[in-house]
Design a protein around this motif. Structure first.
Motif, PDB file in Angstrom:
ATOM      1  N   TYR A   1      -1.664  38.118  50.793  1.00 17.16           N
ATOM      2  CA  TYR A   1      -3.001  37.524  50.876  1.00 17.16           C
ATOM      3  C   TYR A   1      -3.303  36.675  49.650  1.00 17.16           C
ATOM      4  CZ  TYR A   1      -3.759  39.895  55.145  1.00 17.16           C
ATOM      5  OH  TYR A   1      -3.636  40.269  56.440  1.00 17.16           O
TER       6      TYR A   1
ATOM      7  N   TYR B   1      -4.401  32.700  50.101  1.00 19.87           N
ATOM      8  CA  TYR B   1      -5.641  32.107  49.601  1.00 19.87           C
ATOM      9  C   TYR B   1      -5.365  31.150  48.445  1.00 19.87           C
ATOM     10  CZ  TYR B   1      -8.059  35.476  52.518  1.00 19.87           C
ATOM     11  OH  TYR B   1      -8.503  36.189  53.589  1.00 19.87           O
TER      12      TYR B   1
ATOM     13  N   ASN C   1      -3.844  27.834  49.770  1.00 19.00           N
ATOM     14  CA  ASN C   1      -4.909  27.076  50.431  1.00 19.00           C
ATOM     15  C   ASN C   1      -5.814  26.395  49.410  1.00 19.00           C
ATOM     16  OD1 ASN C   1      -4.111  27.702  52.961  1.00 19.00           O
ATOM     17  ND2 ASN C   1      -5.663  29.231  53.354  1.00 19.00           N
ATOM     18  N   TYR C   2      -6.176  27.163  48.387  1.00 24.71           N
ATOM     19  CA  TYR C   2      -7.067  26.632  47.361  1.00 24.71           C
ATOM     20  C   TYR C   2      -6.419  25.457  46.634  1.00 24.71           C
ATOM     21  CZ  TYR C   2      -9.550  26.314  42.944  1.00 24.71           C
ATOM     22  OH  TYR C   2     -10.231  25.849  41.871  1.00 24.71           O
TER      23      TYR C   2
ATOM     24  N   GLN D   1     -16.027  39.676  49.410  1.00 30.89           N
ATOM     25  CA  GLN D   1     -15.868  38.766  50.552  1.00 30.89           C
ATOM     26  C   GLN D   1     -17.136  37.978  50.822  1.00 30.89           C
ATOM     27  OE1 GLN D   1     -13.730  39.720  54.070  1.00 30.89           O
ATOM     28  NE2 GLN D   1     -12.124  39.058  52.669  1.00 30.89           N
TER      29      GLN D   1
ATOM     30  N   SER E   1     -17.810  35.287  48.384  1.00 29.75           N
ATOM     31  CA  SER E   1     -16.996  34.087  48.551  1.00 29.75           C
ATOM     32  C   SER E   1     -17.634  33.138  49.562  1.00 29.75           C
ATOM     33  CB  SER E   1     -15.578  34.460  48.984  1.00 29.75           C
ATOM     34  OG  SER E   1     -15.568  34.971  50.293  1.00 29.75           O
TER      35      SER E   1
ATOM     36  N   VAL F   1     -11.674  30.970  45.461  1.00 26.51           N
ATOM     37  CA  VAL F   1     -10.390  31.647  45.597  1.00 26.51           C
ATOM     38  C   VAL F   1     -10.353  32.943  44.789  1.00 26.51           C
ATOM     39  CG1 VAL F   1      -9.285  30.333  43.736  1.00 26.51           C
ATOM     40  CG2 VAL F   1      -7.884  31.353  45.511  1.00 26.51           C
TER      41      VAL F   1
ATOM     42  N   LEU G   1     -11.922  35.560  46.823  1.00 26.78           N
ATOM     43  CA  LEU G   1     -11.103  35.883  47.993  1.00 26.78           C
ATOM     44  C   LEU G   1      -9.942  36.799  47.633  1.00 26.78           C
ATOM     45  CD1 LEU G   1     -10.986  32.464  49.863  1.00 26.78           C
ATOM     46  CD2 LEU G   1     -11.956  34.591  50.731  1.00 26.78           C
ATOM     47  N   ILE G   2      -9.310  36.519  46.489  1.00 25.19           N
ATOM     48  CA  ILE G   2      -8.138  37.324  46.150  1.00 25.19           C
ATOM     49  C   ILE G   2      -8.506  38.576  45.355  1.00 25.19           C
ATOM     50  CG2 ILE G   2      -6.588  35.325  46.190  1.00 25.19           C
ATOM     51  CD1 ILE G   2      -6.446  35.486  43.153  1.00 25.19           C
TER      52      ILE G   2
END
Lengths: 353, 321
Positions: free
Chosen positions: A151, A155, A158-159, B267, B270, B285, B288-289
């Protein structure tokens, strides 16, 4: 009892074959139950893949990354590690290959193409290094770490695409010709498919993996650690370093698989809303191929045939392409449950003794 | 925008995002406590989301109105439980490598559900949108309480409170009942448990099926509160996020709930972060991570050591030492 079963050699070959047969059978039953014609469906898969040059080319094209991800999973398996993070390692490899080719677009092909592939291997290797290190030093289970790394890779790439390499259409710009594996010769040969020279890279990788594992001292060590880490340590091998090395090589193979997509199939990298699945399919390929190079090639070919053929299957027999995922799942399920297949076979062959 | 207003946006949205994760993470806790690894939670959520979409639609067609999503949730849990029997048979009776079986579950769920969708809706890749969701509401009276009212009782769904209550209930079952004691002993030392007369196979079967029920509920809740229709990308990683929450919560039901809430916060930040000063300068990001990085740090021992149940992932073979 279980020891005897493990030593019987031919079971190892018969189990994947039975799993494939059961997978196709379950697929056929589902098609029958839902009112489709399974014979027509399977026939259309074979006809398109073997009789239409375009689909033959597309099948071989699909084999390329599957061989590499299959090898990646198989290599880690040999050292007793379950690398479920091939998907993420593939994405970072893909991104690295595309980014390098865009950054050094002025270089000649002889330098840029190998450079891009090597960088993708390094990026994938780095993504495998982290779980390897955590496993070796802190005994953290690699399955969970590699899932998390998937994951993070998804992400992060993509970023990076969105903010640094963005082009129209949710993707990076196309790579320069000097970094491309695409070939008009192969494409014309197969009526315009996206077949590219990566097939040579994939087969070469299979050969290297075989040589490394079975013909070198290091390969012997890696396999020994997989069989029995305690005995290996007693024999003076450095178990920790071998675990890290195995994950790095596994990740590097997955990274190269990514570069095949970036430099060959697509010529760019897109922003992925979810995983593309080649890495997860690699798990199935490795299991089916019994973690051997030749087995991985066969397994990759089988899955590529199913996946490419499913497009024609949908148009001629009307069966949704998802039936292929179901068949693959059933195959994985039965290979995973090989114990029960062995048990049944033993009952049949030895008359219930 | 003052601080309270920011919190009033962020916290209810975090609770909403966390709710499906709580259910699924509880399933993971029950399963792993019995010594069975369940990577298939993602697939079980897919089954839950698919069933919730189909059955809410079906009940709506039959005029059940606002009760439809609630009834569909029950079916989502039920079908999740049924689906998880495959994992139970493979990993308990067939002694399969549990991670492999879990991977197969994920493949199978995604393939089968999408196959069914195309079959039921003439080749379309997604189900119709449901008309009745479990909507966000302001709890009467309670949302007027100053400070906590706008944060905890406004813009929430009843199902979120149910999730929190069930977390404590699962904690009670695991730590305060004979069944829970058996469950934990089977997961820590199945040989010893077997010697004491505990049926290891049966206990593990129950645990895996319960994890299926919770996974199905998690997927269903995601559908009826957030997604509203099922397609290939509806469940994209929530199952694995729930596994992360389970680990970060140290295989403890209430811990897993806390971790799920925390991940839900990350989440939702974000997404809603754009409205929040300071955070809108931070690239999304990082948020997200964040859950995944934190889980890795937790496993590595940097954020409190997390250890799995001892027998987790090992098939139990009677008589083998």
């Amino acid at each position: 009892m279980t020891k005897i079963l493990k030593n019987v050699h031919w079971f190892n070959i018969i189990v994947p074959i039975i799993a494939v047969i059961l997978g196709l059978l379950v697929g056929a039953i589902i098609m029958l139950l839902t009112g489709y014609n399974p014979i027509l469906a399977y026939q259309s898969i074979l006809e398109s893949v073997f009789l239409q040059p375009y689909y033959t080319g597309e099948t071989i094209r699909a084999i390329i990354p599957l061989i590499l991800t299959g090898l990646a999973v198989a290599f880690a398996f040999r050292t007793g590690l379950f690398n479920i993070g091939v998907e993420g390692q593939l994405l970072v490899g893909w991104f690295a290959a595309v980014a390098v080719s865009l950054m050094f677009s002025g270089l000649p092909k002889l330098i840029l193409l190998p450079l891009a592939i090597i960088v993708s291997a390094l990026a994938g290797g780095l993504w495998g290094f982290i779980p390897g290190l955590l496993k070796a030093r802190l005994k953290v289970h690699e399955v969970i770490i590699t899932i998390m790394m998937n994951y993070i890779a998804l992400y992060t790439t993509n970023y990076l695409i969105k903010h640094f390499l963005y082009a129209e259409g949710e993707k990076t710009p196309n790579i320069p010709e000097a970094a491309s594996l695409a070939s008009t010769f192969l494409s014309n040969l197969t009526q315009g498919s996206r077949l590219h020279w990566g097939i040579i890279v994939a087969l070469l990788a299979a050969l290297i993996v075989w040589f490394l594992l079975w013909r070198t001292t290091k390969g012997y060590e890696l396999r020994a650690v997989g069989y029995n880490p305690h005995a290996s340590r007693y024999a003076g091998m450095n178990v920790k370093n071998n675990i890290v090395l195995s994950m790095v090589i596994s990740g590097a193979l997955a990274g190269v698989a990514g570069s095949m997509e970036g430099l060959g199939t697509y010529q760019y990298m897109m922003i992925n809303s979810t995983f593309i699945g080649i890495g997860f399919n690699g798990i199935a390929v490795a299991l089916l191929g019994m973690n051997t190079s030749i087995g991985v090639i066969i397994g990759a070919a089988l899955f590529a045939i199913l996946q490419t053929g499913s497009i024609t299957m949908q148009s001629t027999a009307g069966v949704p392409t998802e039936i292929v995922s179901i068949i693959i799942a059933v195959i994985i399920f039965f290979i995973g449950s090989s114990y029960i297949i062995r048990w049944c076979l033993l009952r049949v062959t030895k008359g219930g003794k | 925008m003052d601080f309270m207003q920011i919190l009033a946006i962020v916290i209810p949205s975090a609770i909403l995002t966390a709710t499906p994760l709580i259910f699924t993470a509880l399933g993971g806790v029950l399963c792993e406590r019995s010594g069975v690894v369940n990577i298939g939670l993602e697939g079980l959520m897919v089954v839950g989301a698919f069933s919730a979409a189909i059955f809410t639609y079906f009940f709506e067609q039959h005029g059940l109105g606002a009760a439809s999503p609630w009834l569909a949730l029950l079916i989502a849990g039920l079908l999740g439980g049924v689906f998880s029997i495959i994992h139970a048979i493979a990993s308990i009776s067939f002694r399969a490598e549990q991670v492999v079986s879990g991977v197969a579950i994920n493949f199978l769920a995604q393939g089968l559900c999408l196959f069914m969708v195309k079959l039921l809706f003439d080749g379309k890749g997604q189900t119709p949108y449901i008309a009745h969701r479990i909507d966000k509401i302001d709890i009467p009276l309670l949302h007027d309480i100053p400070i906590i009212g706008p944060l905890l009782f406004s813009n929430v769904t009843y199902i979120s409170y149910i999730a929190v209550i069930i977390s404590f209930f699962v904690w009670y079952v695991i730590y305060k009942t004979p069944f829970g004691l058996r469950l934990r002993s089977v997961g820590e030392h199945p040989q010893a448990a077997d010697t004491l007369g505990i049926n290891v196979t049966k206990t593990r079967y129950i645990a895996v099926i319960l994890s299926g029920v919770f996974g199905g509920l998690g997927g269903g809740v995601y559908l009826v509160t957030i997604a509203s229709n099922y397609s290939v990308s509806t469940i994209a990683g929530q199952g694995f996020l729930a596994i992360a929450a389970m680990i970060f919560g140290k295989w403890h039901p209430v811990g897993a709930m806390g971790a799920a809430l925390f991940f839900g916060l990350a989440q939702s930040l974000s997404i809603t972060g754009q409205q929040v000063p300071v955070l809108n300068h931070l690239p999304d990001v990082f948020l997200l991570i964040a859950p995944y990085v934190i889980t890795i740090l937790a496993l590595a021992g940097f954020v409190g050591r997390a250890d799995a149940p001892k027998a987790s992932g090992i098939p139990y073979i009677k008589g083998k030492r």
